[in-house]
Motif scaffolding. Structure first.
Motif, PDB file in Angstrom:
ATOM      1  N   ILE A 218      40.235  20.195  38.981  1.00 46.44           N
ATOM      2  CA  ILE A 218      39.512  21.462  38.806  1.00 46.44           C
ATOM      3  C   ILE A 218      38.127  21.203  38.217  1.00 46.44           C
ATOM      4  O   ILE A 218      37.129  21.780  38.680  1.00 46.44           O
ATOM      5  CB  ILE A 218      40.325  22.436  37.924  1.00 46.44           C
ATOM      6  N   ASP A 219      38.043  20.327  37.217  1.00 48.30           N
ATOM      7  CA  ASP A 219      36.745  20.027  36.607  1.00 48.30           C
ATOM      8  C   ASP A 219      35.779  19.415  37.621  1.00 48.30           C
ATOM      9  O   ASP A 219      34.577  19.709  37.605  1.00 48.30           O
ATOM     10  CB  ASP A 219      36.911  19.110  35.396  1.00 48.30           C
ATOM     11  N   LYS A 220      36.275  18.582  38.526  1.00 52.42           N
ATOM     12  CA  LYS A 220      35.416  18.018  39.577  1.00 52.42           C
ATOM     13  C   LYS A 220      34.870  19.126  40.478  1.00 52.42           C
ATOM     14  O   LYS A 220      33.705  19.099  40.882  1.00 52.42           O
ATOM     15  CB  LYS A 220      36.177  16.985  40.405  1.00 52.42           C
ATOM     16  N   ILE A 221      35.708  20.096  40.780  1.00 50.11           N
ATOM     17  CA  ILE A 221      35.273  21.221  41.616  1.00 50.11           C
ATOM     18  C   ILE A 221      34.196  22.013  40.891  1.00 50.11           C
ATOM     19  O   ILE A 221      33.195  22.409  41.495  1.00 50.11           O
ATOM     20  CB  ILE A 221      36.477  22.110  42.001  1.00 50.11           C
ATOM     21  N   ILE A 222      34.371  22.234  39.593  1.00 53.78           N
ATOM     22  CA  ILE A 222      33.353  22.951  38.808  1.00 53.78           C
ATOM     23  C   ILE A 222      32.046  22.166  38.825  1.00 53.78           C
ATOM     24  O   ILE A 222      30.973  22.740  39.030  1.00 53.78           O
ATOM     25  CB  ILE A 222      33.838  23.184  37.355  1.00 53.78           C
TER      26      ILE A 222
END
Length: 144
Positions: free
Chosen positions: A62-66
């Protein structure tokens, strides 16, 4: 406050506290305390636990997507509350059951959390990131 909205609020408060202390605390203990403090008698405790467990399990993804969606904002520079609202919202949007939480509901709930708990521009920021991810989802589905 609707039960699901309260559940998301409790999950947010728990993730916020855990993140604030460098993800070193016991997320289960923090969540149990927040359920007792903010949701005594809440019926959908399973939903809170699902949000916590699944969001934490997918946090790196999720953090990579953000980071990809908001490249001008390194993850550490995003306000802790906004970062965790996005984590919950993106978990529901990308990995959650669409029958249980339709995409538009996931987006709207994230925006509401941002308006209630975030700063002056949090709602716009969360809306921008969630909207961009949703548009990319739609494009990918059309290209399949």
């Amino acid at each position: 406050m609707a039960s699901r909205h309260l559940s998301r609020s409790i999950a947010l408060q728990s993730l916020y506290e855990w993140d604030f202390f460098g993800k070193k605390g016991d997320i289960k203990k923090i969540t149990r305390e927040n359920i007792e403090r903010f949701g005594p008698g809440i019926e959908e405790k399973e939903f809170i636990w699902k949000l916590i467990d699944e969001t934490v399990a997918k946090i790196k993804e999720i953090d990579k997507i953000i980071e990809i969606t908001a490249p001008e904002w390194p993850i550490e520079q995003i306000a802790i509350v906004d970062r965790n609202i996005l984590r919950i919202g993106l978990y529901e949007l990308l990995f959650g059951s669409k029958k249980e939480v339709p995409s538009k509901v996931a987006i709207n709930e994230a925006i509401e959390l941002a308006k209630n708990f975030g700063g002056e521009s949090s709602g716009r920021f969360v809306n921008g990131v969630m909207g961009t991810v949703f548009k990319e989802m739609i494009q990918e589905e059309e290209n399949e």
